[in-house]
Design a protein around this motif. Structure first.
Motif, mmCIF file in Angstrom:
data_model
loop_
_atom_site.group_PDB
_atom_site.id
_atom_site.type_symbol
_atom_site.label_atom_id
_atom_site.label_comp_id
_atom_site.label_asym_id
_atom_site.label_seq_id
_atom_site.Cartn_x
_atom_site.Cartn_y
_atom_site.Cartn_z
ATOM 1 N N PHE A 256 0.824 -1.214 0.000
ATOM 2 C CA PHE A 256 0.000 0.000 0.000
ATOM 3 C C PHE A 256 0.850 1.253 0.000
ATOM 4 C CE2 PHE A 256 -2.912 -3.075 1.878
ATOM 5 C CZ PHE A 256 -4.007 -2.873 1.062
ATOM 6 N N CYS A 257 2.126 1.110 -0.255
ATOM 7 C CA CYS A 257 2.974 2.293 -0.095
ATOM 8 C C CYS A 257 4.184 2.193 -1.001
ATOM 9 C CB CYS A 257 3.427 2.382 1.359
ATOM 10 S SG CYS A 257 4.469 3.805 1.700
ATOM 11 N N LEU A 258 4.636 3.362 -1.467
ATOM 12 C CA LEU A 258 5.797 3.438 -2.357
ATOM 13 C C LEU A 258 7.084 3.003 -1.693
ATOM 14 C CD1 LEU A 258 5.877 6.762 -4.355
ATOM 15 C CD2 LEU A 258 5.094 4.510 -5.061
ATOM 16 N N TYR A 259 7.095 2.936 -0.360
ATOM 17 C CA TYR A 259 8.365 2.605 0.316
ATOM 18 C C TYR A 259 8.735 1.130 0.223
ATOM 19 C CZ TYR A 259 9.051 7.233 2.001
ATOM 20 O OH TYR A 259 9.282 8.576 2.037
ATOM 21 N N THR B 133 4.247 4.529 8.239
ATOM 22 C CA THR B 133 4.318 5.888 7.690
ATOM 23 C C THR B 133 3.445 6.795 8.555
ATOM 24 O OG1 THR B 133 2.735 5.074 6.065
ATOM 25 C CG2 THR B 133 5.012 5.340 5.316
ATOM 26 N N CYS B 134 2.155 6.934 8.203
ATOM 27 C CA CYS B 134 1.313 7.786 9.057
ATOM 28 C C CYS B 134 0.768 6.949 10.227
ATOM 29 C CB CYS B 134 0.170 8.383 8.240
ATOM 30 S SG CYS B 134 -0.979 7.148 7.624
ATOM 31 N N ASP B 135 0.256 7.634 11.254
ATOM 32 C CA ASP B 135 -0.236 6.921 12.441
ATOM 33 C C ASP B 135 -1.392 5.993 12.105
ATOM 34 O OD1 ASP B 135 1.623 8.183 13.897
ATOM 35 O OD2 ASP B 135 0.268 9.594 14.907
ATOM 36 N N GLY B 136 -2.318 6.491 11.278
ATOM 37 C CA GLY B 136 -3.496 5.695 10.947
ATOM 38 C C GLY B 136 -3.105 4.384 10.290
ATOM 39 N N LYS B 137 -2.187 4.474 9.335
ATOM 40 C CA LYS B 137 -1.785 3.261 8.622
ATOM 41 C C LYS B 137 -1.075 2.292 9.563
ATOM 42 C CE LYS B 137 -0.731 3.555 3.716
ATOM 43 N NZ LYS B 137 0.379 3.869 2.819
ATOM 44 N N LYS B 138 -0.136 2.812 10.334
ATOM 45 C CA LYS B 138 0.641 1.844 11.125
ATOM 46 C C LYS B 138 -0.226 1.133 12.163
ATOM 47 C CE LYS B 138 3.026 5.200 13.982
ATOM 48 N NZ LYS B 138 3.996 6.213 13.632
ATOM 49 N N GLU C 225 4.251 11.391 -9.995
ATOM 50 C CA GLU C 225 5.694 11.680 -10.088
ATOM 51 C C GLU C 225 6.550 10.970 -9.040
ATOM 52 O OE1 GLU C 225 7.086 13.923 -12.404
ATOM 53 O OE2 GLU C 225 5.099 14.228 -13.307
ATOM 54 N N ARG C 226 6.025 10.909 -7.804
ATOM 55 C CA ARG C 226 6.845 10.348 -6.726
ATOM 56 C C ARG C 226 7.216 8.885 -6.992
ATOM 57 N NH1 ARG C 226 3.542 11.935 -2.132
ATOM 58 N NH2 ARG C 226 3.907 14.072 -2.784
ATOM 59 N N SER C 227 6.393 8.194 -7.785
ATOM 60 C CA SER C 227 6.659 6.764 -8.031
ATOM 61 C C SER C 227 7.733 6.552 -9.086
ATOM 62 C CB SER C 227 5.374 6.044 -8.439
ATOM 63 O OG SER C 227 5.037 6.353 -9.771
ATOM 64 N N LYS D 190 14.720 8.570 -0.773
ATOM 65 C CA LYS D 190 14.570 9.892 -1.407
ATOM 66 C C LYS D 190 13.100 10.296 -1.531
ATOM 67 C CE LYS D 190 18.548 10.004 -4.480
ATOM 68 N NZ LYS D 190 18.897 9.558 -5.825
ATOM 69 N N ILE D 191 12.179 9.342 -1.377
ATOM 70 C CA ILE D 191 10.755 9.663 -1.570
ATOM 71 C C ILE D 191 10.351 10.762 -0.584
ATOM 72 C CG2 ILE D 191 8.406 8.716 -1.413
ATOM 73 C CD1 ILE D 191 9.653 5.965 -2.131
ATOM 74 N N ASP D 192 9.670 11.779 -1.116
ATOM 75 C CA ASP D 192 9.373 12.949 -0.273
ATOM 76 C C ASP D 192 7.929 12.921 0.239
ATOM 77 O OD1 ASP D 192 8.332 13.304 -2.773
ATOM 78 O OD2 ASP D 192 8.952 15.398 -2.996
ATOM 79 N N SER E 250 -6.029 16.897 -0.448
ATOM 80 C CA SER E 250 -5.830 16.081 0.762
ATOM 81 C C SER E 250 -7.062 15.229 0.992
ATOM 82 C CB SER E 250 -5.681 16.927 2.021
ATOM 83 O OG SER E 250 -4.689 17.876 1.866
ATOM 84 N N LEU E 251 -6.822 14.001 1.416
ATOM 85 C CA LEU E 251 -7.943 13.172 1.843
ATOM 86 C C LEU E 251 -8.313 13.590 3.260
ATOM 87 C CD1 LEU E 251 -6.859 9.705 0.442
ATOM 88 C CD2 LEU E 251 -8.854 11.029 -0.238
ATOM 89 N N GLN E 252 -9.612 13.538 3.554
ATOM 90 C CA GLN E 252 -10.079 13.909 4.890
ATOM 91 C C GLN E 252 -9.363 13.089 5.964
ATOM 92 O OE1 GLN E 252 -14.245 13.322 5.236
ATOM 93 N NE2 GLN E 252 -14.654 15.433 4.652
ATOM 94 N N PHE E 253 -9.028 13.724 7.037
ATOM 95 C CA PHE E 253 -8.364 13.107 8.194
ATOM 96 C C PHE E 253 -6.925 12.677 7.900
ATOM 97 C CE2 PHE E 253 -12.932 11.855 8.478
ATOM 98 C CZ PHE E 253 -13.287 12.759 9.450
ATOM 99 N N CYS E 254 -6.354 13.122 6.785
ATOM 100 C CA CYS E 254 -4.944 12.830 6.529
ATOM 101 C C CYS E 254 -4.117 13.972 7.108
ATOM 102 C CB CYS E 254 -4.678 12.695 5.031
ATOM 103 S SG CYS E 254 -2.899 12.635 4.686
HETATM 104 S S1 BJ8 Z 1 4.759 7.239 0.556
HETATM 105 S S2 BJ8 Z 1 1.788 9.160 0.663
HETATM 106 S S3 BJ8 Z 1 1.787 5.762 -0.300
HETATM 107 S S4 BJ8 Z 1 2.415 6.731 3.095
HETATM 108 S S5 BJ8 Z 1 -3.621 9.586 2.732
HETATM 109 S S6 BJ8 Z 1 -2.863 6.627 4.516
HETATM 110 S S7 BJ8 Z 1 -0.594 9.418 4.585
HETATM 111 S S8 BJ8 Z 1 -3.664 9.497 6.299
HETATM 112 S S9 BJ8 Z 1 -1.049 7.076 1.596
HETATM 113 FE FE1 BJ8 Z 1 1.102 7.177 1.353
HETATM 114 FE FE2 BJ8 Z 1 3.316 5.761 1.312
HETATM 115 FE FE3 BJ8 Z 1 3.396 8.335 1.950
HETATM 116 FE FE4 BJ8 Z 1 2.910 7.629 -0.516
HETATM 117 FE FE5 BJ8 Z 1 -1.948 8.139 5.830
HETATM 118 FE FE6 BJ8 Z 1 -2.591 10.352 4.544
HETATM 119 FE FE7 BJ8 Z 1 -4.238 8.338 4.479
HETATM 120 FE FE8 BJ8 Z 1 -1.920 8.186 3.250
#
Ligand code: BJ8
Length: 420
Positions: free
Chosen positions: A69-72, A137-142, A304-306, A331-333, A363-367
């Motif tokens: 679910f993430c570019l990392y 990455t973000c709190d919600g995801k982790k 672009e980031r991908s 390097k991903i920003d 921005s997505l809501q609550f992000c």
């Molecule tokens: S590298 S942007 S794919 S974390 S939109 S779930 S940040 S609350 S998707 Fe992301 Fe990897 Fe970063 Fe890219 Fe959280 Fe924001 Fe929701 Fe998000």
């Protein structure tokens, strides 16, 4: 095939019945599309068909499928071990009730969507995965990946929040751990030559996407923003070699269009910046382009980031290759990093390169990461006199009318500036 995946067939049929009319409205009704988009139309129509079948064949031959679910997540390691890596989509309001039984209501729609897809058993890609790779990455995801661990086989990569030397060392060790995890899952040791080949394969896909993106600098742009976004979205689940070939064929055609001065629209040129727009989230681009704008860039992970940076494929041994992978991914920003000075800088460069008249910050809501980072984006664009429209939305259609009104007012303001 669906039954063997354990899908909820009724819910799956309901989801599939929504796509054709939506696709007709958003995509097929566009005029003067490049012929090369036919392959990508086919890929959408077959989204729950041929590609899923390919995954099943791969699994029947002993191969593994890894969902992300993430570019990392460094997909090169999955490919090098003979696996298939799929960027799972999380761009639709699906299985909301099921997701809300384990997550709060007010959480980012992307997180709710991936949990909904899993809990409601609607996504054949999700159900094909032998491993889901999450990340801190973000709190919600982790925190959501902890919950997801009760319903799927999950491995979480620890993504640091800064780019210090200590953070780089942590990240490098996470890349190494991920290699070991994938080797164990597939039963295949990752060799230097396999890894080098995988790096080259993924780099070729990035090059093709970059070529497509740069063609959008032409005025008029030879392709709509919606079509370009679709290609970027499909890059996450299609076979990388076939996909790169098809994108390059499309680019050959777009080069001819640029030479002949053929393009789309004549309205203000917009760069969209912010949260990822996973398939089938076409809402913002559709509102913008049906209001007369042309989207010329996505400063986002589905965008672009991908493909901005490649992995150096010339590492002399395994250590050097893993170093190159760790460095490229760090390097991903993403807005989850602090500080994240590279992102405003990249956005300013992009606006210049694509001759954009303004930026829509999406921005997505609550992000929190992207909504809060919009402050630095605004400050940096203001210094250059680049107009910005801030949008915060979700996957629902309820606010489309309101978005349209705000977008039209913004475009009018830009039109006055650029004399459209
Ligand atoms: S590298 S942007 S794919 S974390 S939109 S779930 S940040 S609350 S998707 Fe992301 Fe990897 Fe970063 Fe890219 Fe959280 Fe924001 Fe929701 Fe998000």
């Amino acid at each position: 095939m669906w039954e063997s995946l354990g899908l909820d067939l009724d819910a799956h049929d309901r989801l599939l019945s929504v796509i054709p009319p939506l696709y007709q409205d958003v995509y097929l009704n566009q005029k003067n599309r490049p012929k090369g988009m036919e392959y990508f139309d086919f890929a959408v129509m077959e989204i729950h068909g041929l590609r899923v079948q390919e995954l099943q064949e791969h699994k029947a031959n002993g191969g593994k499928v890894v969902g992300t679910f993430c570019l990392y997540v460094p997909e090169e390691l999955v490919l090098a071990a003979g696996g298939i890596c799929i960027g799972l989509c999380a761009g639709a309001d699906v299985g909301t009730a099921e997701a809300e039984s384990v997550l709060p209501k007010n959480i980012c729609p992307l997180i709710k969507s991936f949990m909904g897809f899993k809990m409601a058993k609607i996504c054949p890609y999700f159900e094909s995965c032998d491993l889901i790779v999450g990340e801190t990455t973000c709190d919600g995801k982790k925190k959501a990946f902890e919950v997801l661990g009760d319903f799927a086989n999950v491995h979480v990569m620890e993504v640091p929040q800064t780019k210090s030397e200590a953070a780089r060392a942590l990240w490098r060790s996470e890349v190494e751990k991920f290699k070991e995890k994938i080797e164990k899952l597939t039963g295949n040791a990752v060799t230097e030559s396999d890894l080098m080949a995988a790096v080259k394969k993924v780099n070729a896909r990035r090059r093709a996407l970059k070529r497509l993106a740069k063609l959008r600098s032409a005025d008029p742009s030879p392709i709509s923003g919606k079509d370009a976004l679709l290609v970027e979205q499909i890059s996450f689940y299609d076979d990388p070699v076939r996909f790169a070939e098809k994108v390059n064929e499309l680019c050959d055609e777009l080069e001819e269009r640029v030479g002949a001065g053929i393009g789309v629209g004549g309205g203000p040129r917009i760069a969209v910046s912010g949260c990822p727009m996973a398939i089938p989230n076409w809402k913002m681009h559709h509102v913008l382009e049906s209001s007369g704008a042309v989207v010329v860039a996505e400063e986002a992970c589905i965008g672009e980031r991908s493909f901005r940076d490649a992995v150096d494929p010339n590492g002399s041994d395994m250590n050097a290759l893993l170093d190159a992978i760790a460095d490229r991914y760090l390097k991903i920003d993403c807005a989850c990093f602090t500080p994240n000075a590279e992102r405003p800088e990249h956005l300013r460069e992009l606006v210049k390169e694509r001759k954009a008249d303004g930026v829509v910050h999406y921005s997505l809501q609550f992000c929190d990461p992207y909504t809060v980072e919009c402050y630095s984006i605004e400050k940096s664009l203001k210094r250059e006199g680049i107009p910005l429209l801030k949008i915060e939305t979700d996957y629902g259609q309820q606010d489309v009318g309101q978005l349209q009104t705000r977008v039209e007012a913004f475009l009018e303001r830009l039109g006055d500036r650029v004399g459209v």
